[in-house]
Design a protein around this motif. Structure first.
Motif, PDB file in Angstrom:
ATOM      1  N   ALA A   1       0.820  -1.216   0.000  1.00  0.00           N
ATOM      2  CA  ALA A   1       0.000   0.000   0.000  1.00  0.00           C
ATOM      3  C   ALA A   1       0.855   1.268   0.000  1.00  0.00           C
ATOM      4  O   ALA A   1       1.964   1.284   0.531  1.00  0.00           O
ATOM      5  CB  ALA A   1      -0.891  -0.011   1.235  1.00  0.00           C
ATOM      6  N   ASP A   2       0.295   2.321  -0.597  1.00  0.00           N
ATOM      7  CA  ASP A   2       0.973   3.629  -0.547  1.00  0.00           C
ATOM      8  C   ASP A   2       0.686   4.349   0.767  1.00  0.00           C
ATOM      9  O   ASP A   2       1.444   5.221   1.175  1.00  0.00           O
ATOM     10  CB  ASP A   2       0.471   4.525  -1.699  1.00  0.00           C
ATOM     11  CG  ASP A   2       1.088   4.125  -3.025  1.00  0.00           C
ATOM     12  OD1 ASP A   2       2.067   3.342  -3.009  1.00  0.00           O
ATOM     13  OD2 ASP A   2       0.603   4.580  -4.076  1.00  0.00           O
ATOM     14  N   ILE A   3      -0.469   4.000   1.364  1.00  0.00           N
ATOM     15  CA  ILE A   3      -0.867   4.717   2.589  1.00  0.00           C
ATOM     16  C   ILE A   3      -0.971   3.725   3.750  1.00  0.00           C
ATOM     17  O   ILE A   3      -1.622   2.694   3.635  1.00  0.00           O
ATOM     18  CB  ILE A   3      -2.225   5.441   2.394  1.00  0.00           C
ATOM     19  CG1 ILE A   3      -2.190   6.331   1.148  1.00  0.00           C
ATOM     20  CG2 ILE A   3      -2.578   6.265   3.627  1.00  0.00           C
ATOM     21  CD1 ILE A   3      -3.529   6.947   0.777  1.00  0.00           C
TER      22      ILE A   3
ATOM     23  N   ALA B   1       8.699  -2.804  11.539  1.00  0.00           N
ATOM     24  CA  ALA B   1       8.885  -3.881  10.554  1.00  0.00           C
ATOM     25  C   ALA B   1       7.725  -3.857   9.546  1.00  0.00           C
ATOM     26  O   ALA B   1       7.945  -4.056   8.343  1.00  0.00           O
ATOM     27  CB  ALA B   1       8.964  -5.227  11.264  1.00  0.00           C
ATOM     28  N   GLN B   2       6.518  -3.617  10.031  1.00  0.00           N
ATOM     29  CA  GLN B   2       5.376  -3.533   9.106  1.00  0.00           C
ATOM     30  C   GLN B   2       5.629  -2.419   8.085  1.00  0.00           C
ATOM     31  O   GLN B   2       5.408  -2.592   6.889  1.00  0.00           O
ATOM     32  CB  GLN B   2       4.072  -3.245   9.882  1.00  0.00           C
ATOM     33  CG  GLN B   2       3.541  -4.471  10.623  1.00  0.00           C
ATOM     34  CD  GLN B   2       2.315  -4.157  11.473  1.00  0.00           C
ATOM     35  OE1 GLN B   2       2.366  -3.289  12.340  1.00  0.00           O
ATOM     36  NE2 GLN B   2       1.219  -4.857  11.236  1.00  0.00           N
ATOM     37  N   ILE B   3       6.115  -1.286   8.593  1.00  0.00           N
ATOM     38  CA  ILE B   3       6.365  -0.140   7.700  1.00  0.00           C
ATOM     39  C   ILE B   3       7.519  -0.452   6.743  1.00  0.00           C
ATOM     40  O   ILE B   3       7.464  -0.122   5.560  1.00  0.00           O
ATOM     41  CB  ILE B   3       6.615   1.128   8.547  1.00  0.00           C
ATOM     42  CG1 ILE B   3       5.298   1.541   9.227  1.00  0.00           C
ATOM     43  CG2 ILE B   3       7.164   2.265   7.705  1.00  0.00           C
ATOM     44  CD1 ILE B   3       5.428   2.610  10.297  1.00  0.00           C
ATOM     45  N   GLU B   4       8.536  -1.114   7.276  1.00  0.00           N
ATOM     46  CA  GLU B   4       9.697  -1.457   6.433  1.00  0.00           C
ATOM     47  C   GLU B   4       9.278  -2.387   5.289  1.00  0.00           C
ATOM     48  O   GLU B   4       9.771  -2.280   4.177  1.00  0.00           O
ATOM     49  CB  GLU B   4      10.745  -2.141   7.328  1.00  0.00           C
ATOM     50  CG  GLU B   4      12.131  -2.171   6.720  1.00  0.00           C
ATOM     51  CD  GLU B   4      13.107  -2.889   7.646  1.00  0.00           C
ATOM     52  OE1 GLU B   4      13.041  -2.664   8.882  1.00  0.00           O
ATOM     53  OE2 GLU B   4      13.913  -3.691   7.130  1.00  0.00           O
ATOM     54  N   ILE B   5       8.360  -3.284   5.588  1.00  0.00           N
ATOM     55  CA  ILE B   5       7.924  -4.230   4.548  1.00  0.00           C
ATOM     56  C   ILE B   5       6.991  -3.535   3.548  1.00  0.00           C
ATOM     57  O   ILE B   5       7.159  -3.637   2.338  1.00  0.00           O
ATOM     58  CB  ILE B   5       7.195  -5.448   5.192  1.00  0.00           C
ATOM     59  CG1 ILE B   5       8.176  -6.260   6.037  1.00  0.00           C
ATOM     60  CG2 ILE B   5       6.541  -6.314   4.125  1.00  0.00           C
ATOM     61  CD1 ILE B   5       7.531  -7.326   6.918  1.00  0.00           C
ATOM     62  N   VAL B   6       5.997  -2.816   4.058  1.00  0.00           N
ATOM     63  CA  VAL B   6       4.983  -2.195   3.177  1.00  0.00           C
ATOM     64  C   VAL B   6       5.602  -1.058   2.351  1.00  0.00           C
ATOM     65  O   VAL B   6       5.217  -0.817   1.210  1.00  0.00           O
ATOM     66  CB  VAL B   6       3.774  -1.688   4.012  1.00  0.00           C
ATOM     67  CG1 VAL B   6       2.776  -0.952   3.146  1.00  0.00           C
ATOM     68  CG2 VAL B   6       3.084  -2.870   4.728  1.00  0.00           C
ATOM     69  N   LYS B   7       6.592  -0.369   2.934  1.00  0.00           N
ATOM     70  CA  LYS B   7       7.204   0.791   2.270  1.00  0.00           C
ATOM     71  C   LYS B   7       6.150   1.768   1.749  1.00  0.00           C
ATOM     72  O   LYS B   7       6.106   2.082   0.540  1.00  0.00           O
ATOM     73  CB  LYS B   7       8.112   0.354   1.115  1.00  0.00           C
ATOM     74  CG  LYS B   7       9.301  -0.449   1.537  1.00  0.00           C
ATOM     75  CD  LYS B   7      10.202  -0.763   0.362  1.00  0.00           C
ATOM     76  CE  LYS B   7      11.368  -1.625   0.730  1.00  0.00           C
ATOM     77  NZ  LYS B   7      11.097  -2.795   1.549  1.00  0.00           N
TER      78      LYS B   7
ATOM     79  N   ALA C   1      10.807   7.068  10.179  1.00  0.00           N
ATOM     80  CA  ALA C   1      11.664   6.157   9.406  1.00  0.00           C
ATOM     81  C   ALA C   1      11.866   6.695   7.981  1.00  0.00           C
ATOM     82  O   ALA C   1      11.826   5.937   7.003  1.00  0.00           O
ATOM     83  CB  ALA C   1      11.053   4.750   9.381  1.00  0.00           C
ATOM     84  N   GLY C   2      12.007   8.001   7.865  1.00  0.00           N
ATOM     85  CA  GLY C   2      12.279   8.617   6.563  1.00  0.00           C
ATOM     86  C   GLY C   2      11.047   8.727   5.672  1.00  0.00           C
ATOM     87  O   GLY C   2      11.144   9.099   4.502  1.00  0.00           O
ATOM     88  N   ILE C   3       9.874   8.408   6.229  1.00  0.00           N
ATOM     89  CA  ILE C   3       8.632   8.443   5.427  1.00  0.00           C
ATOM     90  C   ILE C   3       7.759   9.596   5.922  1.00  0.00           C
ATOM     91  O   ILE C   3       7.629   9.794   7.143  1.00  0.00           O
ATOM     92  CB  ILE C   3       7.880   7.087   5.559  1.00  0.00           C
ATOM     93  CG1 ILE C   3       8.763   5.966   5.007  1.00  0.00           C
ATOM     94  CG2 ILE C   3       6.524   7.116   4.839  1.00  0.00           C
ATOM     95  CD1 ILE C   3       8.261   4.580   5.321  1.00  0.00           C
ATOM     96  N   PRO C   4       7.148  10.365   4.991  1.00  0.00           N
ATOM     97  CA  PRO C   4       6.278  11.459   5.434  1.00  0.00           C
ATOM     98  C   PRO C   4       5.132  10.938   6.297  1.00  0.00           C
ATOM     99  O   PRO C   4       4.495   9.937   5.960  1.00  0.00           O
ATOM    100  CB  PRO C   4       5.741  12.049   4.115  1.00  0.00           C
ATOM    101  CG  PRO C   4       6.683  11.587   3.059  1.00  0.00           C
ATOM    102  CD  PRO C   4       7.252  10.273   3.525  1.00  0.00           C
ATOM    103  N   LEU C   5       4.934  11.630   7.397  1.00  0.00           N
ATOM    104  CA  LEU C   5       3.920  11.217   8.383  1.00  0.00           C
ATOM    105  C   LEU C   5       2.908  12.346   8.539  1.00  0.00           C
ATOM    106  O   LEU C   5       3.274  13.451   8.961  1.00  0.00           O
ATOM    107  CB  LEU C   5       4.619  10.944   9.727  1.00  0.00           C
ATOM    108  CG  LEU C   5       3.733  10.721  10.942  1.00  0.00           C
ATOM    109  CD1 LEU C   5       3.052   9.355  10.890  1.00  0.00           C
ATOM    110  CD2 LEU C   5       4.558  10.808  12.232  1.00  0.00           C
ATOM    111  N   MET C   6       1.655  12.079   8.181  1.00  0.00           N
ATOM    112  CA  MET C   6       0.593  13.074   8.350  1.00  0.00           C
ATOM    113  C   MET C   6      -0.108  12.812   9.679  1.00  0.00           C
ATOM    114  O   MET C   6      -0.442  11.671   9.999  1.00  0.00           O
ATOM    115  CB  MET C   6      -0.402  12.971   7.183  1.00  0.00           C
ATOM    116  CG  MET C   6      -1.679  13.779   7.316  1.00  0.00           C
ATOM    117  SD  MET C   6      -1.490  15.539   7.693  1.00  0.00           S
ATOM    118  CE  MET C   6      -0.568  16.171   6.316  1.00  0.00           C
TER     119      MET C   6
END
Ligand code: URA
Length: 310
Positions: free
Chosen positions: A135-137, A212-218, A253-258
């Motif tokens: 997923a993107d989101i 880990a969930q975020i690392e996998i889903v990217k 983790a380097g990902i934009p967070l809203m």
């Protein structure tokens, strides 16, 4: 009423405005309130005021705060009663493979995590997460509630149904996004009703799983739903105000967070004047998310929850 109680009342109301829906009341705070409660008990009976202050007074008297049939007030009070946690947060390496294989591996690991299982209620399940592993989101909530622990799926109760509607308004389905919580079990507490927000220690224990969930889903974007998810992801900060950071971009983790309000905050706003004003705020946050992930935005979508022109 003592100055201390007035100050507590004001602070609770300020937090309520900020979108904070529950607070811990430490045993030490309760003991401070005991003398006030004792005084109140001997004073002539006055009509009680509904709201945070009366709940605190009841708690200080050692009574259970009964939830009313009318929609609950934005502040309920609960004491953490979680079992002790291991000193060490889980450590593991994600095996090689595609996102679907990796997320299946992680799900199995989290569902069999002894600490998560130890905290479950009799019929409760570990609530890992759901949605597309590509997923993107990535929506991140706080902790499972009663419905979620039974079904083993995040956001399936009332707040979840609203989240599903928000996702649909974005032109997506739950299967197109990823939905998880900062905590993987329903926090146990000493009341027969309501939910307790997770403690920082509990969230820190589960953080490697969320990472880990975020690392996998990217995902291209993470959406933190409410103050607790923000605290879990970014760490506690007494100076952070939901009212100031809502609608802003942060980073995890380097990902934009809203950062946006939790859907349960919107549910409570339903009973207040102009509930669409709060819905619009959340919707504006979602428009920013849609723009970030290049989702098409129609004119109709642009105007959701705006006041009707006369
Ligand atoms: N609230 C959350 O934050 N997560 C859920 O899964 C349900 C309610």
């Amino acid at each position: 009423m003592s100055d201390a109680l007035i100050a507590i009342n004001e602070e609770l109301r300020r937090l309520q405005q900020e979108g904070v829906d529950r607070v811990f009341v430490e045993e030490s705070t309760l003991s401070l309130l005991q003398p006030v409660a004792a005084k109140e008990r001997t004073a002539p009976k006055k009509e009680t005021t509904a709201g945070p202050i009366s709940e605190l007074e009841e708690l200080a008297k050692g009574k259970e705060v009964k939830k009313k049939a009318t929609p609950p007030k934005a502040t309920s009070v609960s004491r953490p009663t979680g079992k002790p946690l291991p000193e060490q947060a889980p450590e593991f390496e994600i095996p090689e493979g595609d996102a679907a294989t990796q997320i299946a591996w992680l799900k199995e690991r989290v569902e069999n995590c002894p600490t998560c299982k130890e905290h479950l209620s009799e019929h409760g399940k570990v609530v890992f997460g759901t949605g597309s592993a590509e997923a993107d989101i990535f929506f991140c909530g706080e902790a499972p509630g009663a419905d979620e622990e039974v079904q083993g799926e995040p956001f399936v109760g009332k707040a979840g149904q609203l989240l599903t509607k928000i996702i649909a308004a974005m032109g997506l389905q739950r299967e197109n996004v990823y939905i998880a919580n900062i905590l993987k079990w329903r926090p146990e507490h000493d009341k027969p009703y309501g939910n307790r927000p997770p403690t920082v220690e509990e969230m820190n224990f589960c953080l490697p799983y969320v990472r880990a969930q975020i690392e996998i889903v990217k995902p291209k974007v993470i959406v933190a739903l409410g103050n607790t998810a923000v605290t879990g992801l970014l760490g506690p900060d007494p100076n952070r105000r939901m009212g100031s950071i809502r609608g802003t971009w942060q980073e995890f983790a380097g990902i934009p967070l809203m950062i946006t309000f939790h859907p349960s905050y919107l549910l409570r706003a339903e009973s207040q004047n102009n509930p669409n004003a709060k819905k619009r705020l959340v919707w504006e946050d979602m428009l920013k998310v849609m723009e970030k992930v290049d989702l098409p935005i129609s004119e109709k979508q642009q105007g959701f929850f705006l006041p009707k022109e006369k």
